[in-house]
Motif scaffolding. Structure first.
Motif, short mmCIF file in Angstrom:
data_model
loop_
_atom_site.label_atom_id
_atom_site.label_comp_id
_atom_site.label_asym_id
_atom_site.label_seq_id
_atom_site.Cartn_x
_atom_site.Cartn_y
_atom_site.Cartn_z
N LEU A 290 -27.51 18.73 5.65
CA LEU A 290 -26.83 19.92 5.16
C LEU A 290 -26.38 19.78 3.71
CD1 LEU A 290 -25.74 22.73 6.06
CD2 LEU A 290 -23.57 21.58 6.56
N TYR A 291 -25.90 18.58 3.35
CA TYR A 291 -25.36 18.38 2.01
C TYR A 291 -26.38 17.82 1.03
CZ TYR A 291 -20.99 19.17 4.46
OH TYR A 291 -19.99 19.73 5.22
N GLN A 292 -27.60 17.52 1.48
CA GLN A 292 -28.64 17.01 0.59
C GLN A 292 -29.69 18.07 0.25
OE1 GLN A 292 -27.89 14.98 3.52
NE2 GLN A 292 -26.36 14.02 2.20
N SER A 293 -30.01 18.93 1.21
CA SER A 293 -31.12 19.85 1.01
C SER A 293 -30.71 21.04 0.14
CB SER A 293 -31.65 20.36 2.35
OG SER A 293 -30.68 21.17 2.97
N PRO A 294 -31.66 21.63 -0.58
CA PRO A 294 -31.32 22.77 -1.44
C PRO A 294 -31.04 24.05 -0.68
CG PRO A 294 -33.68 22.32 -1.51
CD PRO A 294 -33.06 21.20 -0.73
N VAL A 295 -31.49 24.12 0.58
CA VAL A 295 -31.26 25.32 1.38
C VAL A 295 -30.94 24.90 2.81
CG1 VAL A 295 -33.75 25.57 1.83
CG2 VAL A 295 -32.24 27.53 2.13
N ALA A 296 -29.88 25.48 3.37
CA ALA A 296 -29.54 25.19 4.77
C ALA A 296 -30.54 25.90 5.68
CB ALA A 296 -28.12 25.68 5.06
N ASN A 297 -30.91 25.23 6.76
CA ASN A 297 -31.87 25.78 7.72
C ASN A 297 -31.14 26.53 8.84
OD1 ASN A 297 -34.53 23.24 7.72
ND2 ASN A 297 -33.69 24.46 6.08
N TRP A 298 -31.77 27.58 9.32
CA TRP A 298 -31.18 28.43 10.37
C TRP A 298 -31.41 27.76 11.74
CZ3 TRP A 298 -28.07 32.40 9.27
CH2 TRP A 298 -27.75 33.31 10.29
N ARG A 299 -30.65 26.65 11.97
CA ARG A 299 -30.95 25.79 13.11
C ARG A 299 -29.76 24.90 13.44
NH1 ARG A 299 -34.00 22.59 10.50
NH2 ARG A 299 -32.55 20.84 10.42
N ASP A 300 -29.52 24.70 14.74
CA ASP A 300 -28.55 23.71 15.23
C ASP A 300 -29.28 22.68 16.08
OD1 ASP A 300 -26.44 25.26 14.14
OD2 ASP A 300 -26.30 26.45 15.98
N THR A 301 -28.69 21.46 16.19
CA THR A 301 -29.40 20.37 16.86
C THR A 301 -28.47 19.51 17.69
OG1 THR A 301 -31.01 20.26 15.04
CG2 THR A 301 -30.88 18.35 16.49
N LEU A 302 -28.89 19.21 18.91
CA LEU A 302 -28.29 18.16 19.73
C LEU A 302 -29.19 16.94 19.60
CD1 LEU A 302 -26.29 17.11 21.89
CD2 LEU A 302 -27.84 18.07 23.63
N TYR A 303 -28.63 15.83 19.09
CA TYR A 303 -29.38 14.62 18.77
C TYR A 303 -29.11 13.57 19.86
CZ TYR A 303 -30.08 10.16 16.13
OH TYR A 303 -30.44 8.90 15.72
N LEU A 304 -30.18 12.97 20.39
CA LEU A 304 -30.07 11.94 21.43
C LEU A 304 -30.92 10.74 21.06
CD1 LEU A 304 -30.73 14.30 24.50
CD2 LEU A 304 -28.49 13.74 23.52
N ARG A 305 -30.31 9.57 20.88
CA ARG A 305 -31.09 8.35 20.70
C ARG A 305 -31.24 7.71 22.08
NH1 ARG A 305 -27.81 4.85 17.80
NH2 ARG A 305 -27.29 3.80 19.74
N MET A 306 -32.45 7.79 22.66
CA MET A 306 -32.66 7.39 24.05
C MET A 306 -33.23 5.99 24.22
SD MET A 306 -31.44 10.07 25.41
CE MET A 306 -31.84 10.06 27.16
N ALA A 307 -33.80 5.41 23.19
CA ALA A 307 -34.37 4.06 23.28
C ALA A 307 -34.41 3.48 21.86
CB ALA A 307 -35.78 4.09 23.88
N PRO A 308 -34.30 2.16 21.73
CA PRO A 308 -34.32 1.15 22.79
C PRO A 308 -32.98 0.93 23.47
CG PRO A 308 -34.20 0.08 20.65
CD PRO A 308 -34.32 1.55 20.38
N ASP A 309 -31.91 1.49 22.97
CA ASP A 309 -30.58 1.30 23.56
C ASP A 309 -30.06 2.64 24.03
OD1 ASP A 309 -30.54 -1.48 22.72
OD2 ASP A 309 -30.15 -0.74 20.70
N PRO A 310 -30.30 2.99 25.31
CA PRO A 310 -29.89 4.31 25.80
C PRO A 310 -28.38 4.51 25.69
CG PRO A 310 -31.33 3.19 27.39
CD PRO A 310 -30.95 2.17 26.35
N PRO A 311 -27.96 5.74 25.48
CA PRO A 311 -26.52 6.02 25.41
C PRO A 311 -25.88 5.92 26.79
CG PRO A 311 -27.76 8.06 25.34
CD PRO A 311 -28.77 6.96 25.31
N ASP A 312 -24.57 5.79 26.81
CA ASP A 312 -23.85 5.90 28.07
C ASP A 312 -24.00 7.31 28.60
OD1 ASP A 312 -22.96 3.28 27.84
OD2 ASP A 312 -21.11 3.87 26.80
N ALA A 313 -24.13 7.42 29.92
CA ALA A 313 -24.32 8.74 30.51
C ALA A 313 -23.20 9.69 30.12
CB ALA A 313 -24.42 8.63 32.03
N GLY A 314 -21.98 9.16 30.03
CA GLY A 314 -20.84 10.01 29.70
C GLY A 314 -20.87 10.57 28.30
N ASP A 315 -21.72 10.02 27.43
CA ASP A 315 -21.81 10.53 26.06
C ASP A 315 -22.53 11.87 26.01
OD1 ASP A 315 -20.52 8.28 25.16
OD2 ASP A 315 -22.33 7.29 24.41
N LEU A 316 -23.43 12.10 26.97
CA LEU A 316 -24.18 13.36 26.98
C LEU A 316 -23.35 14.46 27.62
CD1 LEU A 316 -26.56 11.25 26.63
CD2 LEU A 316 -27.99 12.94 27.81
#
Length: 368
Positions: free
Chosen positions: A146-172
């Protein structure tokens, strides 16, 4: 630029809502805020490219079609050949016969839609997860750059790092936790199958790309593109190529994804039950340009919300990794010398993110 326009203040104000673009739409906005305006938007038809230099002006969308490959077909040699052609000529293809249950695909899209359409603000799951902290395995935000690009994109995102170290279930978020864990495993299996086919297409042993850990990391980005009241002024996702080895994308029926092929934007028409697969920069690098990472974008639409789930395979999620990646030696010869220098994946990704979504520029810095 008007003296009254303080871009940084407007970006921070959007961030402070913890509700992203969906929050703007839910509040009833009828005009696209200026932070989302494309440069030169008053001159830009909906299908023109985002950048306007003479070298970056492709024609309007083409009538060509991205290849669709049944990877479950019995004739494996034909499947390998088709995957190799698509990876070399298009950098994108769709796959059917992949073995992922349609129910899992539909459930994942529904779960992502449910998360994004829930309320935001203080005390919500969105507020709890809202972050730009690189180390967090689960987070929600509006535009990673958001603070690097010249134009904000019309988009929201839920980010999940699933491997190699899966998150705790309670984080989702509880509402989509089980569905997305199951989906991640299904797509990881599909990724392994695709790496086998791509290895064979390069003339290497079937396990080559997984042996060098191209499949080790798995990040899932659950995107939500709200209806845009003035789609001609905005962009869902700016044109870019992907940084990793391979991306496997599930999109709903709304469409909007376009790829740059032979200097024309080609619509990737939603195919029921299919996944979209595309080559990332690092696979282009290690294949020494045998496979192509291709620019793509998502155009804004006002018809209905668009949901897509992108699974990125790479290895940069493990900071302790010291594996160097360069052109695969078995593919090199006097006639085919290395085109790129070796790099740590984390160094490539750091450079990629320092630029933000900005066409396909990161890989050129690693050319010999």
């Amino acid at each position: 630029m008007s003296a009254a326009y303080d871009r940084a203040a407007e970006l921070h104000a959007l961030d402070a809502t913890f509700s992203g673009v969906r929050g703007l739409v839910a509040s009833g906005v009828t005009h696209v805020p200026r932070i989302f305006h494309l440069p030169g938007h008053h001159q830009q038809p909906p299908h023109d490219p985002i950048h306007h230099s003479s070298q970056e002006t492709p024609a309007a969308p083409s009538s060509k079609y991205v290849p669709v490959i049944d990877i479950g077909a019995r004739d494996r040699a034909s499947v390998v050949a088709a995957v190799g052609r698509a990876a070399a000529e298009w950098g994108f293809f769709q796959v059917t016969g992949h073995g992922v249950p349609l129910e899992s695909m539909a459930a994942a899209v529904g779960a992502v839609r449910g998360f994004h359409e829930a309320g935001g603000g203080e005390g919500s799951d969105k507020a709890r997860l809202y972050s730009r902290e690189p180390a967090r395995a689960v987070k929600y935000h509006c535009n990673f750059d958001l603070y690097q690009s010249p134009v904000a994109n019309w988009r929201d995102t839920l980010y999940l790092r699933m491997a190699p170290d899966p998150p705790d279930a309670g984080d989702l978020p509880e509402t989509c936790r089980n569905t997305l864990f199951e989906y991640a495993q299904q797509v990881k299996n599909l990724g392994n199958t695709l790496f086998e086919l791509l290895s064979e297409a390069l003339g290497l042993k079937q396990s080559y790309l997984t042996d060098i850990e191209c499949n080790q990391g798995q990040i899932i980005l659950c995107h939500y593109y709200p209806p845009c009241p003035q789609p001609e002024l905005a962009i869902g996702t700016s044109r870019h190529s992907d940084s990793g080895f391979l991306t496997v994308l599930l999109q709903d029926e709304i469409g909007g994804l376009q790829i740059l092929h032979e200097d024309q934007w080609v619509d990737v028409t939603p195919t029921p039950g299919a996944f979209i697969v595309n080559i990332g920069d690092l696979l282009q690098l290690i294949s020494n340009d045998r496979f192509r990472s291709v620019e793509h974008r998502v155009v804004a639409k006002n018809a209905a919300p668009r949901v897509s789930i992108a699974c990125f395979f790479s290895t940069h999620f493990h900071p302790a990794s010291t594996r160097m990646y360069g052109p695969i030696k078995e593919l090199l010869s006097d006639e085919n010398p290395p085109l790129y220098r070796e790099t740590l994946v984390r160094d490539y990704i750091k450079h990629y993110y320092s630029i933000g979504l900005d066409a396909k520029t990161a890989i050129s810095n690693f050319r010999i």
